[in-house]
Scaffold this motif. Structure first.
Motif, short mmCIF file in Angstrom:
data_model
loop_
_atom_site.label_atom_id
_atom_site.label_comp_id
_atom_site.label_asym_id
_atom_site.label_seq_id
_atom_site.Cartn_x
_atom_site.Cartn_y
_atom_site.Cartn_z
N HIS A 1 3.36 -32.50 -70.20
CA HIS A 1 4.33 -33.19 -69.36
C HIS A 1 4.66 -32.84 -68.09
O HIS A 1 4.71 -31.60 -67.83
CB HIS A 1 5.62 -33.06 -70.06
CG HIS A 1 6.88 -34.07 -69.29
ND1 HIS A 1 7.67 -33.63 -68.41
CD2 HIS A 1 7.54 -35.30 -69.74
CE1 HIS A 1 8.60 -34.29 -67.66
NE2 HIS A 1 8.45 -35.47 -68.82
N SER A 2 4.61 -33.53 -66.97
CA SER A 2 4.50 -32.95 -65.40
C SER A 2 5.62 -32.31 -65.21
O SER A 2 5.48 -31.24 -64.41
CB SER A 2 4.15 -34.06 -64.82
OG SER A 2 2.79 -34.31 -64.42
N TYR B 1 -7.53 -35.43 -74.29
CA TYR B 1 -6.73 -34.60 -74.58
C TYR B 1 -7.47 -33.17 -75.18
O TYR B 1 -7.33 -31.88 -74.77
CB TYR B 1 -5.50 -34.88 -75.40
CG TYR B 1 -4.67 -36.13 -74.74
CD1 TYR B 1 -4.23 -35.80 -73.25
CD2 TYR B 1 -4.82 -37.24 -75.29
CE1 TYR B 1 -3.63 -36.90 -72.90
CE2 TYR B 1 -4.31 -38.43 -74.75
CZ TYR B 1 -3.50 -38.17 -73.46
OH TYR B 1 -3.09 -39.40 -72.74
N PHE C 1 1.07 -46.77 -65.79
CA PHE C 1 0.97 -45.48 -66.38
C PHE C 1 1.69 -45.10 -67.44
O PHE C 1 3.10 -45.24 -67.30
CB PHE C 1 1.12 -44.20 -65.43
CG PHE C 1 1.24 -42.76 -66.19
CD1 PHE C 1 0.19 -42.09 -66.24
CD2 PHE C 1 2.17 -42.29 -66.74
CE1 PHE C 1 0.31 -41.01 -67.01
CE2 PHE C 1 2.66 -41.26 -67.04
CZ PHE C 1 1.56 -40.45 -67.27
C1 BEZ Z 1 1.88 -36.18 -67.35
O1 BEZ Z 1 3.10 -35.77 -67.49
O2 BEZ Z 1 1.48 -35.33 -66.28
C2 BEZ Z 1 0.92 -36.51 -68.24
C3 BEZ Z 1 1.37 -37.01 -69.53
C4 BEZ Z 1 0.50 -37.60 -70.59
C5 BEZ Z 1 -0.70 -38.11 -69.98
C6 BEZ Z 1 -1.09 -38.04 -68.73
C7 BEZ Z 1 -0.21 -37.26 -67.72
#
Ligand code: BEZ
Length: 391
Positions: A106-107, A306, A228
């Motif tokens: 999670h970013s 992933y 997204f």
């Molecule tokens: C993100 O939060 O950066 C993220 C989460 C799941 C997949 C891709 C990006």
């Protein structure tokens, strides 16, 4: 045997024992502690598990070691909760004394990790979260990413959707850094090529009550939709989009997380969807074939993006460690080795930009059955702009 000869033999035996002892001591340096901070519960749980699987696979392929150091894992479930992130990462560093941090998905959580890593100088390898800031204003000599920036797949898809002749697009995503930045990347690529984003819809992370927003999309009648979503949210969105009858009339495009690791659950509702990502299921290279075979054999599962990012995070750690002969304290040499490296990834080899983000091909993929099949390369060797990074 006379006396002096016995002494000589005894001395020789002692020095042989001492030498062997010394060799043994040299052959067993302390274990390297890797702190895995990943989501193991919630909408991103499967993503966290795939990253760990990929990381462990590379370590196992090297006999449980990287650059001669045995690897020990400490795991924390970050729950994709930014509010708990600083405590979690501080525990790993101060209580568990990890040598390296690997995380997360999670970013928002990743940005909290990056702040602590930067303040403490702890090595951090980000195996998913695309937060632009991590390899932008927050970049640091000790922070690396094995995945992507949110900007990358978004920008590539923006150019692609414009090329398809669409003029008017509505975007829909979760309201947090990853969603916002993915849409921003898309908008940059799309609008510079003549398109217009006419509406930006969002809902809080990790909500999945899409109905009102789908009704708004239908009323707006755009040429296409860009989105997204990832993990459990992506499964629900794709199914709801089809159930609302929109799939037949308004083409849906997305960053590839929309359909990666999700196809079993999405079934026919995902069929035909076009997405952009730095990995795909049908790459015809020997490195990927070997990786997929080993992953399937080990975990009785097909790998996804992933898993690749986790595998490559371990490869990057191995490359840096090899350059410093296992001495992770040699930070400058470690970083220099990675800056020069070409990582032999299942996605295709990549290098790192000055801000430590992969410079990589972004594939255009189409869902065919249970696979994200490569249709072509949307952007060749695409670097993240690394805006605001000063290393
Ligand atoms: C993100 O939060 O950066 C993220 C989460 C799941 C997949 C891709 C990006």
């Amino acid at each position: 045997m006379n006396h002096p000869r016995r002494i000589t033999l005894a001395l020789a035996a002692c020095s042989a024992l001492l030498a062997a002892g010394g060799a043994l001591a040299q052959a067993a340096p302390a274990k390297l502690k890797v702190g895995l901070m990943l989501p193991y519960t919630g909408t991103f749980a499967a993503l966290g598990t795939a990253i760990e699987n990929g990381f462990r696979l590379h370590v196992a392929e090297n006999g449980g070691k990287l650059a001669g150091r045995e690897i020990e894992f400490v795991r924390v479930d970050d729950e994709s909760d930014p509010a708990k992130a600083s405590d979690n990462v501080n525990k790993l560093i101060k209580r568990d004394n990890v040598d390296v941090l690997v995380g997360t998905v999670h970013s928002g959580v990743a940005m909290a990790m990056a702040k602590v890593a930067k303040d403490t100088g702890t090595l951090l390898i980000v195996p998913n979260a695309g937060a632009d800031a991590v390899t932008g204003p927050m970049c640091a000599p000790n922070i690396f990413r094995s995945s992507f920036s949110n900007w990358q797949p978004g920008y590539a898809m923006g150019e692609m959707v414009a090329k398809k002749g669409h003029k008017k697009v509505v975007t829909i995503t979760w309201k947090y850094a990853a969603g916002d930045e993915s849409v921003r990347g898309f908008k940059e690529g799309f609008e510079k090529s003549g398109g217009k984003v006419v509406k930006e819809l969002s809902l809080p992370f990790p909500n999945v009550e899409f109905q009102a927003l789908l009704t708004e999309i239908a009323a707006s009648k755009p040429d296409a939709v860009y989105t997204f979503f990832a993990g459990g949210g992506a499964v629900k969105f794709v199914k709801d989009y089809a159930a609302a009858g929109l799939k037949k009339h308004i083409p849906l495009y997305g960053a590839g997380f929309l359909t990666d690791g999700t196809l079993e659950a999405q079934g026919l509702d995902a069929d035909g969807l076009l997405t952009t990502l730095h990995y795909a299921d049908s790459l015809d290279n020997p490195r990927d074939k070997a990786f997929r075979l080993a992953y399937a054999k080990t975990y009785k599962l097909q790998p996804d993006v992933y898993a690749v990012q986790g595998y490559d995070a371990a490869q990057m750690l191995g490359v840096g460690l090899a350059a410093v002969k296992g001495d992770i304290g040699k930070k400058a040499e470690f970083a220099e080795a990675l800056r020069r490296a070409r990582i032999d990834s299942p996605r295709g080899a990549f290098t790192l930009s000055k801000s430590h983000n992969p410079v990589q091909d972004i594939y255009l993929r189409q869902v065919t059955g249970k696979e994200n099949k490569v249709v072509g390369v949307a952007s060749k060797a695409l670097p993240d702009p690394g805006r605001g990074c000063r290393i």
